[in-house]
Design an enzyme around this catalytic site. Structure first.
Site, PDB file in Angstrom:
ATOM      1  N   SER A   1      13.526   6.442  -0.654  1.00  0.00           N
ATOM      2  CA  SER A   1      13.916   6.696  -2.036  1.00  0.00           C
ATOM      3  C   SER A   1      15.242   7.455  -2.074  1.00  0.00           C
ATOM      4  O   SER A   1      16.239   6.989  -1.530  1.00  0.00           O
ATOM      5  CB  SER A   1      12.796   7.462  -2.745  1.00  0.00           C
ATOM      6  OG  SER A   1      12.993   7.506  -4.142  1.00  0.00           O
TER       7      SER A   1
ATOM      8  N   ASP B   1       7.076  -2.115  -7.250  1.00  0.00           N
ATOM      9  CA  ASP B   1       7.645  -0.773  -7.289  1.00  0.00           C
ATOM     10  C   ASP B   1       8.329  -0.614  -8.637  1.00  0.00           C
ATOM     11  O   ASP B   1       9.401  -1.164  -8.870  1.00  0.00           O
ATOM     12  CB  ASP B   1       8.636  -0.586  -6.142  1.00  0.00           C
ATOM     13  CG  ASP B   1       9.197   0.827  -6.055  1.00  0.00           C
ATOM     14  OD1 ASP B   1       9.081   1.569  -7.048  1.00  0.00           O
ATOM     15  OD2 ASP B   1       9.761   1.177  -5.011  1.00  0.00           O
TER      16      ASP B   1
ATOM     17  N   HIS C   1       5.731   2.828  -4.878  1.00  0.00           N
ATOM     18  CA  HIS C   1       6.992   3.388  -4.396  1.00  0.00           C
ATOM     19  C   HIS C   1       6.840   4.162  -3.086  1.00  0.00           C
ATOM     20  O   HIS C   1       7.834   4.611  -2.519  1.00  0.00           O
ATOM     21  CB  HIS C   1       7.556   4.323  -5.481  1.00  0.00           C
ATOM     22  CG  HIS C   1       8.954   4.767  -5.243  1.00  0.00           C
ATOM     23  ND1 HIS C   1      10.009   3.894  -5.043  1.00  0.00           N
ATOM     24  CD2 HIS C   1       9.489   6.018  -5.167  1.00  0.00           C
ATOM     25  CE1 HIS C   1      11.124   4.569  -4.874  1.00  0.00           C
ATOM     26  NE2 HIS C   1      10.842   5.866  -4.925  1.00  0.00           N
TER      27      HIS C   1
END
Length: 272
Positions: free
Chosen positions: A114, A236, A264
């Site tokens: 991320s 996601d 995610h």
């Protein structure tokens, strides 16, 4: 065996090559410390280095494993989080490169999830000599939609997130965690994530989210020259597959792998 690298010196003298750098980011060295091969793991928003606990055992025998907590997360030095310094991800990249310098790392494999993915990209652009490969997991250069670009969020979405956090930080964490984890058959994962976020002060959450949601690194990613693997899970909500495809197109020679996992946080919900 896991080793914490620490020092009790005054943090105000924080400079590269010093033990204070390692304490600042709560650096842990694990795995095979005698190995000439190193893997570095950089976590994303709302988590810390423990989020990799289901992934790193697969590499412990062959690699020296370097884990860290981004400033503002986990057990990183709380005094180091100065809000006006961490409004963009470049400062986190500075910290990562300081860690690499302090440990004299070269040609390491850098794995970023991320926001940790963009921190990894920025670090790889600035000092490619530290890294031989980069792995991006659920990474995004821009979360906000733009003309001809689907980032996943609108300006209204982002305002709603900020408003919800300010209105009821606790409740927002619960709802956000369920959406982000997206594994309703494993509610304990979302519950644990929610508790982690609830422990973060509201003003710090808003600052960190600003550094993530309102920055744009679409031009920067094309400057990355290190061999890169892009891993993207299905469903996601924060990083559509189109974002992974954008990264694949922009990063010359990159490889894209879509995996059969939802949410995610596949390194937590589906480590296998």
């Amino acid at each position: 065996m896991v080793y914490n690298v620490f020092n009790t010196s005054n943090m105000s003298q924080d400079t590269p090559n010093s033990p204070e750098v390692l304490k600042k980011n709560n650096v842990t060295v694990a795995g095979n410390r005698a190995s000439e091969k190193t893997m570095i793991f950089v976590h994303g928003f709302g988590t810390d280095q423990t989020s990799w606990s289901r992934i790193t055992p697969a590499f412990n025998n062959d690699y020296r494993i370097v884990l860290l907590d981004n400033v503002g997360a986990g057990k990183a030095d709380p005094a180091a989080f100065v809000q006006n310094r961490y409004q963009r991800l470049e400062k986190y990249a500075d910290d990562l490169l300081d860690v690499c310098d302090s440990l004299s790392l070269k040609n390491a494999i850098l794995v970023g999830h991320s926001a940790g993915g963009m921190i990894s990209v920025l670090s790889g652009i600035r000092a490619p000599e530290y890294f031989s490969k980069i792995v991006l997991l659920g990474a995004s250069p821009r979360y906000l939609n733009d003309e001809h670009y689907l980032g996943g969020l609108t300006n209204t979405d982002i305002r709603d997130i900020y408003d919800a956090i300010q209105h009821n930080h606790w409740e927002w964490a619960i709802n956000f965690s369920k959406i982000a984890m997206k594994n309703p058959d494993k509610p304990d994962l979302a519950d644990h994530f929610a508790r982690t976020i609830q422990e973060i002060p509201t003003d710090r959450i808003l600052t960190v989210l600003h550094s993530i949601l309102q920055t744009d690194y679409r031009e920067e990613v094309s400057r990355l020259t290190i061999p890169t693997l892009i891993i993207q899970s299905q469903d996601d909500v924060f990083v559509p597959i189109q974002v992974a495809e954008f990264l694949h197109k922009k990063i010359n020679g990159s490889q894209l792998e879509a995996i059969h996992a939802s949410g995610h946080f596949p390194h937590i919900s589906a480590p296998e």
